[in-house]
Design an enzyme around this catalytic site. Sequence first.
Site, PDB file in Angstrom:
ATOM      1  N   GLU A   1      43.343  71.067  19.664  1.00  0.00           N
ATOM      2  CA  GLU A   1      42.498  71.361  18.496  1.00  0.00           C
ATOM      3  C   GLU A   1      41.547  72.522  18.749  1.00  0.00           C
ATOM      4  O   GLU A   1      41.373  72.957  19.898  1.00  0.00           O
ATOM      5  CB  GLU A   1      41.699  70.114  18.091  1.00  0.00           C
ATOM      6  CG  GLU A   1      40.773  69.629  19.191  1.00  0.00           C
ATOM      7  CD  GLU A   1      39.507  68.979  18.668  1.00  0.00           C
ATOM      8  OE1 GLU A   1      38.870  69.574  17.786  1.00  0.00           O
ATOM      9  OE2 GLU A   1      39.148  67.902  19.172  1.00  0.00           O
TER      10      GLU A   1
ATOM     11  N   LYS B   1      32.573  58.950  22.233  1.00  0.00           N
ATOM     12  CA  LYS B   1      31.223  59.062  22.802  1.00  0.00           C
ATOM     13  C   LYS B   1      30.326  57.995  22.202  1.00  0.00           C
ATOM     14  O   LYS B   1      30.515  57.600  21.049  1.00  0.00           O
ATOM     15  CB  LYS B   1      30.619  60.398  22.375  1.00  0.00           C
ATOM     16  CG  LYS B   1      31.109  61.571  23.131  1.00  0.00           C
ATOM     17  CD  LYS B   1      30.130  62.728  22.920  1.00  0.00           C
ATOM     18  CE  LYS B   1      30.545  63.935  23.707  1.00  0.00           C
ATOM     19  NZ  LYS B   1      31.694  64.619  23.145  1.00  0.00           N
TER      20      LYS B   1
END
Length: 308
Positions: free
Chosen positions: A25, A160
């Site tokens: 990406e 995260k």
Amino acid sequence: MNKYFNVSTEVNAALTSNKPVVALESTIISHGMPYPQNVETALNVEQIVREKGCTPATVAVIDGVLTVGCSREQIELLGRLGTAVTKVSRRDMPIVAALRKNGATTVAGTMYACKLAGIDVFATGGIGGAHRNSEKTMDISADLDELQQTSVTVVCAGAKSILDIGLTLECLETRGVPVIGYKTEDMPAFYTQKSGFKVDYRLETAHDIAAVIAARQELKLNGGMLVVNPIPDKYSMDRHYIDKNIDRAIAEAEELGITGKQLTPFLLDKIQRLTEGKSLAANIQLVYNNVRLACDIAAELCALRNIK
Ligand code: PSU
Ligand code: MN
């Protein structure tokens, strides 16, 4: 291919001859890391993919063209322009295309490009998910809905703790997205190997993961899959230290009223600054680690197809 979509000659050749391709990406380049480390990392990633005998396909929107297989120059441009490049998730795609703009594709945007190109495996650092407080704010990344509907396997290092990891796992379950731990039963938390949450399945080899992808396809179970690969031990961070800085970043975002598509890039940047680059070093290493696993999975998948 059409005026809004292009696959590079190299990627196209690999795909048509059943050679392994790994997609990458570009939001991580433009919005996820500072310049020049972002460009350096993206180019190193491509090199790792080649050394593994696979073809890299970095995805971005270049002058309105959803491009699968960006050139070195295009990667440098995306890295230099940074957040001046539009962050492109699914909903942004037709706008940057029609207006002939540059765009950095998120996990969702990149998965969609993979579907158009016919790429099965995609490697990144971390995915978007359900943010903390999303039970009130409804800030849940479009990455999760893309995983529901687009048949691409995403290799990442978990999520995260800027996100609510438990809620993110619940959202994935609701959407029918298998979450597979590579050699682990723990959901990793990006900078650390464990989040305190468990994954659905633990698999030990890239071969087994490829077999699951092939089975999903045979069963016409449309939708993606998440492979979570913990950060290597020697690069993992102290959980207390990183969580303290994540909490500080979130508090600052709240104070400044940062929401919407700016929130994730703001938090990533803040955490990198607060940890004085230590989190960036960990981030880079976990990306390399994910890329190597994605290559192994892509190669195994090609091998399975050749036997068929
Ligand atoms: N998490 C990271 N690094 C990233 C991103 C997320 O640790 O670079 C990027 C990815 O491109 C992901 C996107 O798809 O942020 C999610 O943004 P949002 O939360 O706005 O959906
Ligand atoms: Mn969001």
